[in-house]
Motif scaffolding. Sequence first.
Motif, PDB file in Angstrom:
ATOM      1  N   UNK A   1       0.990  -1.156  -0.039  1.00 21.53           N
ATOM      2  CA  UNK A   1      -0.130   0.005  -0.150  1.00 21.53           C
ATOM      3  C   UNK A   1       0.873   1.317   0.141  1.00 21.53           C
ATOM      4  N   UNK A   2       2.130   1.481   0.926  1.00 24.36           N
ATOM      5  CA  UNK A   2       2.621   2.301   0.985  1.00 24.36           C
ATOM      6  C   UNK A   2       3.692   2.506  -0.271  1.00 24.36           C
ATOM      7  N   UNK A   3       3.978   1.376  -1.070  1.00 23.16           N
ATOM      8  CA  UNK A   3       4.816   1.430  -2.441  1.00 23.16           C
ATOM      9  C   UNK A   3       3.839   2.138  -3.475  1.00 23.16           C
ATOM     10  N   UNK A   4       2.455   1.633  -3.320  1.00 22.86           N
ATOM     11  CA  UNK A   4       1.711   2.470  -4.275  1.00 22.86           C
ATOM     12  C   UNK A   4       1.624   3.799  -4.326  1.00 22.86           C
ATOM     13  N   UNK A   5       1.606   4.367  -3.146  1.00 19.93           N
ATOM     14  CA  UNK A   5       1.378   5.914  -2.928  1.00 19.93           C
ATOM     15  C   UNK A   5       2.734   6.484  -3.251  1.00 19.93           C
ATOM     16  N   UNK A   6       3.826   5.840  -2.721  1.00 21.63           N
ATOM     17  CA  UNK A   6       5.366   6.455  -2.727  1.00 21.63           C
ATOM     18  C   UNK A   6       6.021   6.356  -3.848  1.00 21.63           C
ATOM     19  N   UNK A   7       5.695   5.251  -4.599  1.00 21.91           N
ATOM     20  CA  UNK A   7       6.381   4.719  -5.822  1.00 21.91           C
ATOM     21  C   UNK A   7       7.612   4.161  -5.464  1.00 21.91           C
ATOM     22  N   UNK A   8       7.943   3.656  -4.058  1.00 26.06           N
ATOM     23  CA  UNK A   8       8.872   3.018  -3.705  1.00 26.06           C
ATOM     24  C   UNK A   8       8.441   1.400  -3.620  1.00 26.06           C
ATOM     25  N   UNK A   9       8.645   0.915  -4.552  1.00 29.01           N
ATOM     26  CA  UNK A   9       8.369  -0.795  -4.549  1.00 29.01           C
ATOM     27  C   UNK A   9       9.491  -1.680  -4.664  1.00 29.01           C
ATOM     28  N   UNK A  10      10.427  -1.274  -3.538  1.00 24.93           N
ATOM     29  CA  UNK A  10      11.432  -2.212  -3.322  1.00 24.93           C
ATOM     30  C   UNK A  10      10.956  -3.617  -2.760  1.00 24.93           C
ATOM     31  N   UNK A  11      11.412  -4.712  -3.356  1.00 28.84           N
ATOM     32  CA  UNK A  11      11.117  -6.339  -3.033  1.00 28.84           C
ATOM     33  C   UNK A  11      11.067  -6.521  -1.982  1.00 28.84           C
ATOM     34  N   UNK A  12      11.965  -6.047  -1.057  1.00 24.39           N
ATOM     35  CA  UNK A  12      11.682  -6.270   0.534  1.00 24.39           C
ATOM     36  C   UNK A  12      10.465  -5.711   1.128  1.00 24.39           C
ATOM     37  N   UNK A  13       9.570  -5.250   0.632  1.00 22.07           N
ATOM     38  CA  UNK A  13       8.598  -4.558   1.151  1.00 22.07           C
ATOM     39  C   UNK A  13       7.357  -5.260   0.472  1.00 22.07           C
ATOM     40  N   UNK A  14       7.258  -6.001  -0.350  1.00 21.95           N
ATOM     41  CA  UNK A  14       6.104  -6.503  -1.174  1.00 21.95           C
ATOM     42  C   UNK A  14       5.395  -7.567  -0.772  1.00 21.95           C
ATOM     43  N   UNK A  15       6.296  -8.612  -0.464  1.00 22.56           N
ATOM     44  CA  UNK A  15       5.754  -9.895   0.081  1.00 22.56           C
ATOM     45  C   UNK A  15       6.790 -10.802   0.392  1.00 22.56           C
ATOM     46  N   UNK A  16       6.460 -11.935   1.276  1.00 25.26           N
ATOM     47  CA  UNK A  16       7.418 -12.705   2.015  1.00 25.26           C
ATOM     48  C   UNK A  16       8.414 -13.306   0.995  1.00 25.26           C
ATOM     49  N   UNK A  17       7.806 -13.856  -0.219  1.00 30.80           N
ATOM     50  CA  UNK A  17       8.584 -14.345  -1.099  1.00 30.80           C
ATOM     51  C   UNK A  17       9.762 -13.488  -1.556  1.00 30.80           C
ATOM     52  N   UNK A  18       9.426 -12.157  -2.097  1.00 32.68           N
ATOM     53  CA  UNK A  18      10.437 -11.259  -2.383  1.00 32.68           C
ATOM     54  C   UNK A  18      11.416 -10.933  -1.395  1.00 32.68           C
TER      55      UNK A  18
END
Length: 318
Positions: free
Chosen positions: A222-239
């Motif tokens: 959710x934060x990545x979608x509003x900030x643009x910061x889609x670092x994989x460490x924040x997105x899912x357990x797998x990444x």
Amino acid sequence: MTAPAPSAPPALGPLLARGALLSPFKRPRPGAVFSGGRLTLPRLRVDPARSAAYERVCGFPTGADALPVTYPHVLGFPLAVRIMSGRAFPLPLLGLVHTSISLTRHRSLPVTGTYELLVHVDRLAPHRRGTEAVVVTGLRQDGETVWESESTYLARHRTPGRDAGRETGRETGRETGRETGRETGQETGQDAGQEAGRVASSAAGPLPVVDEWRLGADVGRRYGSVSGDRNPIHLSPLTARLFGFPRAIAHGMWTAARCLAAHGAPDAARVHVDFRAPVLLPGTVAFAAGGGRFELRGTGGEGRVHVRGRVEPVTPAG
């Protein structure tokens, strides 16, 4: 024909990709220097829908015609990444850990205003665990600085006098995960403890717990979608596991914004935040505050401190 100056920051995705591709070719070492890296966005206009979405994700009140105190960091971060992902910047982007931010808001910032955004790397400074890049961001309106910040980003590497034998045994097998968390400041509790002059020390007394927050697994997305910061460490357990984390971790700047949304800040305020340890998602954290100080820590007993900060009023500009 000269193209018109852009009115919005560049997209973060391509910049993060460039930084990732160049990172393996950069070897941070003592004595690194960097000069230059000064970018300006002369006629910045804020997207009201995006700022409103940011307010909702971070817990700020919605509907006011004023930017949240941390939002200019989101505006300036793409320019900072453009500098730090470039070939001339000597530190690898994937190895940078955001360890602190100090910011000053001189007055309320209208969402509908037009601003000049300025970002530069002020200096590279030696640190007992490596090298710190100090990134300065400024927001001007009608020639007047209305918001400014200084962020420190740590690149870990061997330093003179460091006990290599002791450090190697403790860090081997965890280095990748720790270094990839650009926005979490993980594993820097010892460093932050030595920088207690920047934040009131615990000697002033333990802060009382004000609230407990149950954080969902989707906070990073959710934060990545509003900030643009889609670092994989924040997105899912797998990444996240690809970089050594057991689960996804929250963005450090989301934790700072969430704390400040709960704590509040005057229109003219000085804020300092140290990022000390990662917040795993999902999870439960305790928000503690008092006397202009705040903490985000683990629940129960001697919970680990994730974020520590303070807020001070300042004399309004003008």
